[in-house]
Scaffold this active site. Structure first.
Site, short mmCIF file in Angstrom:
data_model
loop_
_atom_site.label_atom_id
_atom_site.label_comp_id
_atom_site.label_asym_id
_atom_site.label_seq_id
_atom_site.Cartn_x
_atom_site.Cartn_y
_atom_site.Cartn_z
CE LYS A 129 21.32 8.48 -21.04
NZ LYS A 129 20.68 9.68 -21.57
CG ASP A 169 21.06 8.48 -24.92
OD1 ASP A 169 20.87 9.66 -24.59
OD2 ASP A 169 22.20 8.05 -25.23
P1 NDP Z 1 20.65 8.85 -32.30
O1 NDP Z 1 21.10 7.45 -32.12
O2 NDP Z 1 19.31 9.13 -32.86
O3 NDP Z 1 21.69 9.63 -33.23
C1 NDP Z 1 23.04 9.75 -32.93
C2 NDP Z 1 23.69 10.41 -34.12
O4 NDP Z 1 25.03 10.77 -33.81
C3 NDP Z 1 23.77 9.50 -35.32
O5 NDP Z 1 23.65 10.27 -36.50
C4 NDP Z 1 25.18 8.93 -35.20
O6 NDP Z 1 25.74 8.47 -36.40
C5 NDP Z 1 25.90 10.17 -34.77
N1 NDP Z 1 27.19 9.88 -34.16
C6 NDP Z 1 27.49 9.01 -33.18
N2 NDP Z 1 28.79 9.08 -32.89
C7 NDP Z 1 29.29 10.04 -33.72
C8 NDP Z 1 30.56 10.63 -33.90
N3 NDP Z 1 31.62 10.23 -33.20
N4 NDP Z 1 30.68 11.62 -34.81
C9 NDP Z 1 29.64 12.04 -35.56
N5 NDP Z 1 28.42 11.52 -35.43
C10 NDP Z 1 28.26 10.55 -34.53
O7 NDP Z 1 20.85 9.56 -30.89
P2 NDP Z 1 20.18 10.89 -30.32
O8 NDP Z 1 20.03 11.88 -31.41
O9 NDP Z 1 19.02 10.49 -29.52
O10 NDP Z 1 21.29 11.36 -29.28
C11 NDP Z 1 22.39 12.19 -29.67
C12 NDP Z 1 22.98 12.84 -28.43
O11 NDP Z 1 21.97 13.62 -27.77
C13 NDP Z 1 23.51 11.87 -27.35
O12 NDP Z 1 24.61 12.49 -26.71
C14 NDP Z 1 22.35 11.79 -26.38
O13 NDP Z 1 22.77 11.40 -25.08
C15 NDP Z 1 21.85 13.22 -26.40
N6 NDP Z 1 20.48 13.43 -25.95
C16 NDP Z 1 19.44 12.80 -26.56
C17 NDP Z 1 18.14 13.03 -26.13
C18 NDP Z 1 16.96 12.46 -26.84
O14 NDP Z 1 15.82 12.84 -26.49
N7 NDP Z 1 17.12 11.59 -27.81
C19 NDP Z 1 17.88 13.90 -24.97
C20 NDP Z 1 19.03 14.59 -24.46
C21 NDP Z 1 20.28 14.31 -24.93
P3 NDP Z 1 25.84 6.89 -36.74
O15 NDP Z 1 24.49 6.57 -37.32
O16 NDP Z 1 26.96 6.81 -37.69
O17 NDP Z 1 26.12 6.17 -35.44
#
Ligand code: NDP
Length: 449
Positions: A129, A169
Site C-alpha cells: 500500500k 484508493d
Molecule cells: P474515494 O476517494 O472515491 O471516496 C471516499 C468517500 O468516502 C468519499 O465520498 C469521502 O467523502 C468519503 N469519506 C471519507 N471520509 C469519510 C468519513 N469520515 N465519513 C463519511 N464519508 C467519508 O475512495 P474509494 O471509494 O476508492 O475508497 C473508499 C474505501 O474503500 C477506502 O477505505 C478504501 O481503502 C476502500 N477500498 C477501495 C477500493 C477501490 O477499488 N477504490 C478497493 C478496496 C477498498 P469526502 O469527499 O467528503 O472526502
C-alpha cells in the site's frame, strides 16, 4: 475476542512495544491474530519457522519527499510512502491513497490487510500500500498533475510489473493514476502497464471502475443467500459517495434493493424513493461537488449535517464504504436496534472491533473487508493479465470473472470458518484462509523472506 494463545500473544506484545504510535496498524494485526489460534494449534511448523512474527513485519518501507509547485508559484512539500508488505505469493499489489490523514500507521494497516485479501482472491498477488498526506481537495487539475508527476519521480524506481503494481484508493482515481502512469512510462520508456485502474484507452480493464462496489454486492448476495435471504425489497444504507459507494449503490439497486442513504465527510442524504447512482456519480465523480448537492437536485431528498448520523437511518443492510473506523460500537448498537440483518464492509476496516462484536453477538450477518471488498484488487489482477497478454476482455467477461471470484471468496471463507470450529464467523474464515496460503508459500521459500 482477545488473543489467547501464548505464542500469538508474545508476537503481538513485541509488535505493540515497537509500534506503540501506530494504533490502526495494531488494531488490524490484533483482529487477525485473535482468530488464528486454531490454525496455529494445528500447524506447529508455523511457530517453528517464526511465521507470524515475519508476516507482521513489512518486507520494505519506502518514505520520500515530494516537492511540487502550486498554481501561485509556491513550493510545497509532502511526504510519500510505499509499504511493500509481503511478496511471498506474487508482486506487491495495493492502492495509493492521497489524504491529509495518511501516515505510516494507516498505510501499514492497509498493507497488512491487503496481504490476506489478495491471497483470498486466489490470484498470484502479494500485499502493499502507498500514499501521501497530500490533500487533492480544492487543488486545480494542473496542481494534481504536478504532484503526481513529482510523486512518481521517486516511486518509479521501486515498482514494476513483476515487482510492485500500485492502483487507486481514497483520493486517487483514474485521473491521478493516469498522471502517475504517464510519468512512469516517460521515465522508464516502458508501456507494460504497471498501474491498475488506468483509463481503458491507456490499457485499463473494463469493469475495474465498478469492481469494488459490484464485488461487495456479489459477496453480500452470497452471504444473504446462504441464510435464505436476498437483496430483493431490502432498504440499504451506504456510507461514502466515492468510487466504492457509487457502484455499490448501482449494483444493490440492480439486485432489487433500495438504497435510501449515502454520505460524504460533511453529511448524509436520505432519499426514500431510492438513491439514483447516476446523480451521485455526476455530483461526485464528474463535478466534484458535495453530497449535499443531491438533496438540492432531487425532490423529496433530505440533507443532514454530520457523517456519523447516517447509521441512525433504519435499514435492513448497511454497507460502510467510506473510511476506517467510521462505524463505532454505539452506531452498531443503533443499527441492531433498528433491525439491520446484514453488514458488509466496502471500505477497509470501517467497523471498530466493538462494532463487529456487537453485530456478531446479535446474529447480524457480517462480511469483513478482506473478503467483501476484494473485488477491486481481483479485477486489478485481471487488468494485469490483460496487459501481459496484450489483450482487452469485454465488460461481460471481466464482470463474469469478478462474480465467480466473489462467490469463491465467500465459499472459501465460510468453509475455513467451519473447518476450524467457528462456523458462520466470516471474519475468522477470511483471516484463516488468507493467512494459510501466504504462510505455506513462505514455508516453501525458506527463512529470509
Ligand atoms: P474515494 O476517494 O472515491 O471516496 C471516499 C468517500 O468516502 C468519499 O465520498 C469521502 O467523502 C468519503 N469519506 C471519507 N471520509 C469519510 C468519513 N469520515 N465519513 C463519511 N464519508 C467519508 O475512495 P474509494 O471509494 O476508492 O475508497 C473508499 C474505501 O474503500 C477506502 O477505505 C478504501 O481503502 C476502500 N477500498 C477501495 C477500493 C477501490 O477499488 N477504490 C478497493 C478496496 C477498498 P469526502 O469527499 O467528503 O472526502
Amino acid at each position: 475476542m482477545a488473543i489467547e494463545d501464548a505464542y500469538l500473544k508474545e508476537v503481538y506484545s513485541d509488535l505493540a512495544k515497537r509500534n506503540g504510535d501506530q494504533p490502526e496498524f495494531l488494531q488490524a494485526v490484533e483482529e487477525v491474530l485473535e482468530t488464528l489460534e486454531p490454525l496455529i494449534g494445528r500447524h506447529p511448523e508455523y511457530r517453528q519457522a517464526g511465521l507470524v512474527e515475519r508476516i507482521v513485519e513489512p518486507e520494505r518501507i519506502i518514505s520520500f519527499r515530494v516537492t511540487w509547485m502550486d498554481d501561485g508559484g509556491r513550493v510545497r512539500v509532502n511526504r510519500g510512502y510505499r509499504v511493500q508488505f509481503n511478496s511471498a505469493i506474487g508482486p506487491y499489489k495495493g492502492g495509493i491513497r492521497f489524504h491529509p490523514s495518511v501516515n505510516l500507521s494507516i498505510l501499514k494497516f492497509l498493507g497488512f490487510e491487503q496481504i490476506f485479501k489478495n491471497s483470498l482472491t486466489g490470484l498470484p498477488i502479494g500485499g502493499g500500500k502507498g500514499g501521501s498526506d497530500f490533500d487533492p481537495k480544492g487543488k486545480s487539475d494542473n496542481e494534481i498533475m504536478r504532484f503526481c508527476q513529482s510523486f512518481m519521480i521517486e516511486l518509479e524506481r521501486h515498482i514494476g510489473p513483476d515487482t510492485d503494481v500500485p492502483a487507486g484508493d481514497i483520493g486517487v482515481s483514474r485521473r491521478e493514476v493516469g498522471y502517475m502512469y504517464g510519468q512512469y512510462r516517460r521515465i522508464r520508456n516502458d508501456a507494460t502497464g504497471v498501474f491498475t485502474g488506468k483509463a481503458v484507452v491507456c490499457g485499463g480493464s473494463l469493469a475495474r471502475t465498478e469492481a469494488t462496489g459490484y464485488g461487495l454486492c456479489y459477496y453480500t448476495d452470497e452471504m444473504l443467500k446462504a441464510d435464505g435471504k436476498s437483496f430483493e425489497g431490502k432498504e440499504i444504507v451506504i456510507s461514502g459517495s466515492g468510487n466504492v459507494a457509487t457502484y455499490a449503490c448501482q449494483k444493490a439497486t440492480e439486485l432489487g434493493g433500495r438504497v435510501i442513504a449515502m454520505s460524504d465527510s460533511d453529511g448524509y442524504v436520505i432519499d426514500q424513493n431510492g438513491i439514483d447512482y447516476r446523480t451521485v456519480k455526476a455530483i461526485k465523480e464528474e463535478r466534484r461537488e458535495r453530497i449535499k448537492a443531491y438533496a438540492e437536485r432531487i425532490e423529496g431528498a433530505e440533507y443532514h449535517e454530520g457523517c456519523r448520523g447516517i447509521w441512525t437511518v433504519p435499514c435492513d443492510i448497511a454497507l460502510p464504504c467510506a473510511t476506517q473506523n467510521e462505524l463505532d460500537g454505539p452506531s452498531a448498537e443503533t443499527l441492531v436496534k433498528n433491525g439491520v440483518i446484514a453488514v458488509a464492509e466496502g471500505a477497509n476496516m470501517p467497523c471498530s472491533p466493538d462494532a463487529i462484536a456487537r453485530f456478531q453477538g446479535s446474529g447480524v450477518l457480517f462480511g469483513p473487508a478482506k473478503a467483501a471488498n476484494a473485488g477491486g484488487v481481483a479485477t486489478s489482477a485481471l487488468e494485469m493479465s490483460q496487459n501481459s497478454q496484450r489483450l482487452a476482455w469485454s465488460f461481460e467477461e471481466v464482470d463474469g470473472r469478478l462474480k465467480g471470484i466473489m462467490s469463491e471468496i465467500y465459499r472459501t471463507s465460510a468453509a475455513a470458518a467451519k473447518e476450524y470450529g467457528m462456523e458462520g464467523n466470516l471474519v475468522a474464515g477470511a483471516n484463516i484462509a488468507g493467512f494459510k496460503k501466504v504462510a505455506e508459500a513462505m514455508l516453501w521459500q525458506g527463512i529470509g523472506l
